[in-house]
Design a protein around this motif. Structure first.
Motif, PDB file in Angstrom:
ATOM      1  N   ALA A  93      26.950  52.113  41.368  1.00  0.00           N
ATOM      2  CA  ALA A  93      27.560  53.383  40.973  1.00  0.00           C
ATOM      3  C   ALA A  93      26.700  54.109  39.947  1.00  0.00           C
ATOM      4  CB  ALA A  93      28.959  53.134  40.410  1.00  0.00           C
ATOM      5  N   HIS A  94      26.116  53.332  39.008  1.00  0.00           N
ATOM      6  CA  HIS A  94      25.276  53.935  37.966  1.00  0.00           C
ATOM      7  C   HIS A  94      24.011  54.560  38.556  1.00  0.00           C
ATOM      8  CE1 HIS A  94      23.405  54.497  34.077  1.00  0.00           C
ATOM      9  NE2 HIS A  94      22.344  53.814  34.487  1.00  0.00           N
ATOM     10  N   LEU A  95      23.421  53.876  39.542  1.00  0.00           N
ATOM     11  CA  LEU A  95      22.175  54.369  40.140  1.00  0.00           C
ATOM     12  C   LEU A  95      22.413  55.276  41.333  1.00  0.00           C
ATOM     13  CD1 LEU A  95      20.028  51.086  40.092  1.00  0.00           C
ATOM     14  CD2 LEU A  95      19.985  52.968  38.451  1.00  0.00           C
ATOM     15  N   ASN A  96      23.663  55.362  41.773  1.00  0.00           N
ATOM     16  CA  ASN A  96      24.010  56.174  42.943  1.00  0.00           C
ATOM     17  C   ASN A  96      23.256  55.692  44.182  1.00  0.00           C
ATOM     18  OD1 ASN A  96      25.392  58.182  44.335  1.00  0.00           O
ATOM     19  ND2 ASN A  96      23.780  59.715  43.982  1.00  0.00           N
ATOM     20  N   VAL A  97      23.293  54.367  44.376  1.00  0.00           N
ATOM     21  CA  VAL A  97      22.693  53.771  45.568  1.00  0.00           C
ATOM     22  C   VAL A  97      23.735  52.875  46.220  1.00  0.00           C
ATOM     23  CG1 VAL A  97      20.377  53.806  44.563  1.00  0.00           C
ATOM     24  CG2 VAL A  97      21.775  51.752  44.340  1.00  0.00           C
ATOM     25  N   ALA A  98      23.463  52.448  47.443  1.00  0.00           N
ATOM     26  CA  ALA A  98      24.392  51.582  48.167  1.00  0.00           C
ATOM     27  C   ALA A  98      24.506  50.225  47.475  1.00  0.00           C
ATOM     28  CB  ALA A  98      23.935  51.404  49.605  1.00  0.00           C
ATOM     29  N   ARG A  99      25.716  49.665  47.497  1.00  0.00           N
ATOM     30  CA  ARG A  99      25.935  48.356  46.865  1.00  0.00           C
ATOM     31  C   ARG A  99      25.111  47.272  47.560  1.00  0.00           C
ATOM     32  NH1 ARG A  99      31.863  45.496  46.035  1.00  0.00           N
ATOM     33  NH2 ARG A  99      31.124  43.752  44.705  1.00  0.00           N
ATOM     34  N   ASN A 100      24.935  47.383  48.880  1.00  0.00           N
ATOM     35  CA  ASN A 100      24.134  46.401  49.610  1.00  0.00           C
ATOM     36  C   ASN A 100      22.692  46.383  49.108  1.00  0.00           C
ATOM     37  OD1 ASN A 100      26.259  45.538  51.152  1.00  0.00           O
ATOM     38  ND2 ASN A 100      25.792  46.882  52.892  1.00  0.00           N
ATOM     39  N   THR A 101      22.188  47.556  48.699  1.00  0.00           N
ATOM     40  CA  THR A 101      20.820  47.635  48.177  1.00  0.00           C
ATOM     41  C   THR A 101      20.686  46.811  46.904  1.00  0.00           C
ATOM     42  OG1 THR A 101      20.516  49.843  49.123  1.00  0.00           O
ATOM     43  CG2 THR A 101      19.019  49.207  47.349  1.00  0.00           C
ATOM     44  N   VAL A 102      21.669  46.938  46.003  1.00  0.00           N
ATOM     45  CA  VAL A 102      21.652  46.171  44.750  1.00  0.00           C
ATOM     46  C   VAL A 102      21.804  44.678  45.042  1.00  0.00           C
ATOM     47  CG1 VAL A 102      22.780  45.802  42.532  1.00  0.00           C
ATOM     48  CG2 VAL A 102      22.522  48.122  43.430  1.00  0.00           C
ATOM     49  N   ASN A 103      22.740  44.328  45.948  1.00  0.00           N
ATOM     50  CA  ASN A 103      22.932  42.923  46.280  1.00  0.00           C
ATOM     51  C   ASN A 103      21.650  42.296  46.841  1.00  0.00           C
ATOM     52  OD1 ASN A 103      25.606  42.432  45.506  1.00  0.00           O
ATOM     53  ND2 ASN A 103      26.422  43.406  47.355  1.00  0.00           N
ATOM     54  N   ALA A 104      20.938  43.039  47.701  1.00  0.00           N
ATOM     55  CA  ALA A 104      19.693  42.524  48.269  1.00  0.00           C
ATOM     56  C   ALA A 104      18.651  42.321  47.181  1.00  0.00           C
ATOM     57  CB  ALA A 104      19.171  43.483  49.338  1.00  0.00           C
ATOM     58  N   ALA A 105      18.572  43.258  46.223  1.00  0.00           N
ATOM     59  CA  ALA A 105      17.624  43.121  45.120  1.00  0.00           C
ATOM     60  C   ALA A 105      17.969  41.902  44.261  1.00  0.00           C
ATOM     61  CB  ALA A 105      17.609  44.385  44.272  1.00  0.00           C
ATOM     62  N   TYR A 106      19.247  41.718  43.964  1.00  0.00           N
ATOM     63  CA  TYR A 106      19.669  40.564  43.168  1.00  0.00           C
ATOM     64  C   TYR A 106      19.348  39.243  43.881  1.00  0.00           C
ATOM     65  CZ  TYR A 106      22.253  43.146  39.538  1.00  0.00           C
ATOM     66  OH  TYR A 106      22.601  43.933  38.473  1.00  0.00           O
ATOM     67  N   ARG A 107      19.600  39.198  45.178  1.00  0.00           N
ATOM     68  CA  ARG A 107      19.330  37.956  45.918  1.00  0.00           C
ATOM     69  C   ARG A 107      17.843  37.597  45.869  1.00  0.00           C
ATOM     70  NH1 ARG A 107      23.200  40.047  49.584  1.00  0.00           N
ATOM     71  NH2 ARG A 107      21.515  40.914  50.884  1.00  0.00           N
ATOM     72  N   GLN A 108      16.994  38.604  46.006  1.00  0.00           N
ATOM     73  CA  GLN A 108      15.562  38.330  45.966  1.00  0.00           C
ATOM     74  C   GLN A 108      15.120  37.891  44.574  1.00  0.00           C
ATOM     75  OE1 GLN A 108      13.373  38.468  48.755  1.00  0.00           O
ATOM     76  NE2 GLN A 108      12.185  37.300  47.252  1.00  0.00           N
ATOM     77  N   LEU A 109      15.684  38.517  43.545  1.00  0.00           N
ATOM     78  CA  LEU A 109      15.362  38.113  42.176  1.00  0.00           C
ATOM     79  C   LEU A 109      15.789  36.673  41.919  1.00  0.00           C
ATOM     80  CD1 LEU A 109      16.388  41.380  40.278  1.00  0.00           C
ATOM     81  CD2 LEU A 109      14.070  40.434  40.403  1.00  0.00           C
ATOM     82  N   ALA A 110      16.946  36.303  42.487  1.00  0.00           N
ATOM     83  CA  ALA A 110      17.415  34.919  42.329  1.00  0.00           C
ATOM     84  C   ALA A 110      16.509  33.951  43.085  1.00  0.00           C
ATOM     85  CB  ALA A 110      18.857  34.806  42.814  1.00  0.00           C
ATOM     86  N   ASP A 111      16.105  34.331  44.304  1.00  0.00           N
ATOM     87  CA  ASP A 111      15.218  33.474  45.086  1.00  0.00           C
ATOM     88  C   ASP A 111      13.886  33.253  44.368  1.00  0.00           C
ATOM     89  OD1 ASP A 111      17.119  33.248  47.045  1.00  0.00           O
ATOM     90  OD2 ASP A 111      16.244  34.779  48.356  1.00  0.00           O
ATOM     91  N   ASP A 112      13.442  34.271  43.641  1.00  0.00           N
ATOM     92  CA  ASP A 112      12.163  34.163  42.937  1.00  0.00           C
ATOM     93  C   ASP A 112      12.299  33.507  41.570  1.00  0.00           C
ATOM     94  OD1 ASP A 112      10.929  35.349  45.054  1.00  0.00           O
ATOM     95  OD2 ASP A 112      10.866  37.358  44.184  1.00  0.00           O
ATOM     96  N   GLY A 113      13.526  33.159  41.171  1.00  0.00           N
ATOM     97  CA  GLY A 113      13.731  32.442  39.930  1.00  0.00           C
ATOM     98  C   GLY A 113      13.845  33.285  38.687  1.00  0.00           C
ATOM     99  N   PHE A 114      13.975  34.592  38.831  1.00  0.00           N
ATOM    100  CA  PHE A 114      14.091  35.454  37.658  1.00  0.00           C
ATOM    101  C   PHE A 114      15.519  35.509  37.122  1.00  0.00           C
ATOM    102  CE2 PHE A 114      10.159  37.072  39.529  1.00  0.00           C
ATOM    103  CZ  PHE A 114       9.350  37.117  38.407  1.00  0.00           C
TER     104      PHE A 114
END
Length: 474
Positions: free
Chosen positions: A34-55
């Motif tokens: 909501a803050h970035l005015n982007v789709a929630r799926n976009t944020v979820n995909a970014a979070y999943r990749q960050l988690a996979d990379d250990g960040f």
């Protein structure tokens, strides 16, 4: 970049820069989307990749938090204050001053100028983005990566060598073995290696006058005596080659005059080379960009003694930024060049080689050539008409190929001054003095490139250039 990649980059930068310390909670995907005015799926995909990379890590009923990282062995120290008295005296340490050489220069922001008559830049609208991306993805398949990811030491991707051997070189009448082909990081890389292998301070190297300034600088760096080779309507004056050990030539589309060496003169050149025992470097840039019904065969295709060293490139057809070139020569020379290349950079990036091989093998290269030639032919005709209409006092070689035209003005014309005045008016041209070993003063020659110039802007750009010449009276 995609929104997902932008989000990931922002978080990675914040974490690595310690602006988000370990344990910091991240906003929920709902809040951040909501803050970035982007789709929630976009944020979820970014979070999943960050988690996979250990960040980041997911905690039960608490969402994502910045992951704990291993303690650093030492915290970064502030740089020590400069000590000017003990600084190296670089003026004395640097043995060669390459910065003093005369080189072609172009504004970094050339694409922002309304009228871009400069050479060597492509039209992004012609680049086959979808086809190249598909080939790049194919080159990144698991099995493909296993094939090219290993250190090739001094080797090349066999798939690209095969495509050059069977699809690209035969267009120029060249039929050769794989042992006679080597991939280079562009034509200049090949020229540098050839200078190292074949040229010394005792060598006499023939260079077209006017000619390619980077080749002149490369051979001059080795201490060679440079022999200017005057140009005529059919190419260089063959008699000027007497006493040369090596000749660097651009016979198909002479740089910068666009003169094509006639077939009789090509035969005469090869006969003189065999009789006087000098080597010939054939830079066949722009050769596939001919508009004529039939292109003359490459010198290499007519060579029966093996003294022609052929240089080609995908820069003018595919993209200059890829830096993919190739050298065709006797196996003995190629073997030595591979060892030298290994000392310099081992081998060109293998992933780009494989993507280019796929691009050629799937027919995309042939399709691109047809599109580029059609576009360049139309622009060349528009430029020729504009020059005849607005600048009848200027002379130029009728274009049968390539992506530039060499223009000669009256003796009083100073092309260096003209280029400066034109740039102030949003027009980019290339003054001709850099192409001469001994330029006339003032130099009335200049080059107009048109590959990156929209066809609808060509007439107006030339009209404004003509007005500038008349108003400045130069």
């Amino acid at each position: 970049m995609s929104l997902q990649i932008q989000i990931r980059r922002a978080f990675v930068a914040a974490i690595l820069d310690k602006r988000l310390p370990p344990g910091t909670g991240l906003p929920s995907s709902r809040v951040l989307s909501a803050h970035l005015n982007v789709a929630r799926n976009t944020v979820n995909a970014a979070y999943r990749q960050l988690a996979d990379d250990g960040f980041i890590t997911a905690l039960p009923r608490s969402g994502y938090h910045v992951a704990q990282t291993p303690a650093e062995t030492a915290s970064p120290a502030a740089p020590p204050p400069p000590q000017e008295d003990s600084a190296p005296r670089w003026a004395a340490r640097i043995g060669s001053r390459y910065s003093t050489m005369r080189n072609i220069s172009k504004p970094v922001d050339w694409h922002r100028y309304p009228y871009q008559f400069i050479y060597g830049q492509p039209d992004p609208a012609l680049f086959p983005t979808a086809d190249w991306r598909a080939c790049s993805r194919a080159a990144l398949a698991v099995l493909a990566i296993r094939d090219w990811a290993a250190d090739m030491i001094d080797g090349d991707d066999s798939a690209l060598i095969e495509q050059l051997q069977h699809r690209v070189l035969p267009r120029r009448g060249i039929f050769t073995t794989a042992e006679q082909i080597m991939i280079t990081v562009g034509t200049q890389h090949a020229l540098y290696m050839l200078a190292e292998l074949l040229v010394s301070a005792h060598s006499v190297v023939g260079i077209e006058e006017p000619g390619y300034p980077d080749a002149r600088n490369i051979f001059a760096r080795r201490g060679a005596a440079l022999r200017p080779l005057p140009l005529g309507p059919e190419g260089i004056e063959i008699s000027a080659l007497t006493g040369c050990d090596l000749a660097y030539l651009t016979p198909s589309h002479q740089c910068p005059s666009a003169v094509t060496m006639s077939l009789p003169r090509r035969h005469e050149l090869l006969e003189r080379g065999a009789r006087q025992d000098f080597l010939i470097i054939e830079d066949d840039y722009d050769s596939e960009m001919t508009f004529a019904n039939s292109a003359l065969p490459a010198l290499k295709s007519l060579d029966r003694s093996g003294r022609v060293i052929y240089l080609g490139s995908l820069s003018k057809t595919l993209a200059p930024g890829l830096r993919i070139g190739f050298m065709v020569a006797a196996p003995e020379l190629i073997a030595e060049a591979r060892v030298l290349r290994r000392l310099m950079l081992r081998h060109p990036p293998a992933n780009n080689q494989r993507a280019a091989a796929l691009f050629i093998s799937l027919g995309h290269y042939d399709t691109l050539l047809r599109r580029i030639k059609k576009s360049l032919s139309e622009r060349a005709n528009a430029l020729g008409r504009a020059l005849q209409t607005h600048t009848p006092a200027l002379r130029f070689t009728p274009l049968q190929g390539g992506s530039s035209v060499w223009v000669q003005g009256p003796e009083r014309l100073d092309s260096a001054l003209l280029a400066k005045l034109a740039q102030q008016e949003g027009i980019l041209i290339e003054p001709g003095e850099l192409f001469f070993h001994q330029p006339p003063a003032p130099c009335p020659y200049f080059r107009l490139g048109f590959a990156a110039t929209p066809i609808e802007k060509i007439p107006e750009g030339i009209r404004r250039l003509a007005l500038l010449i008349e108003a400045a009276r130069i």
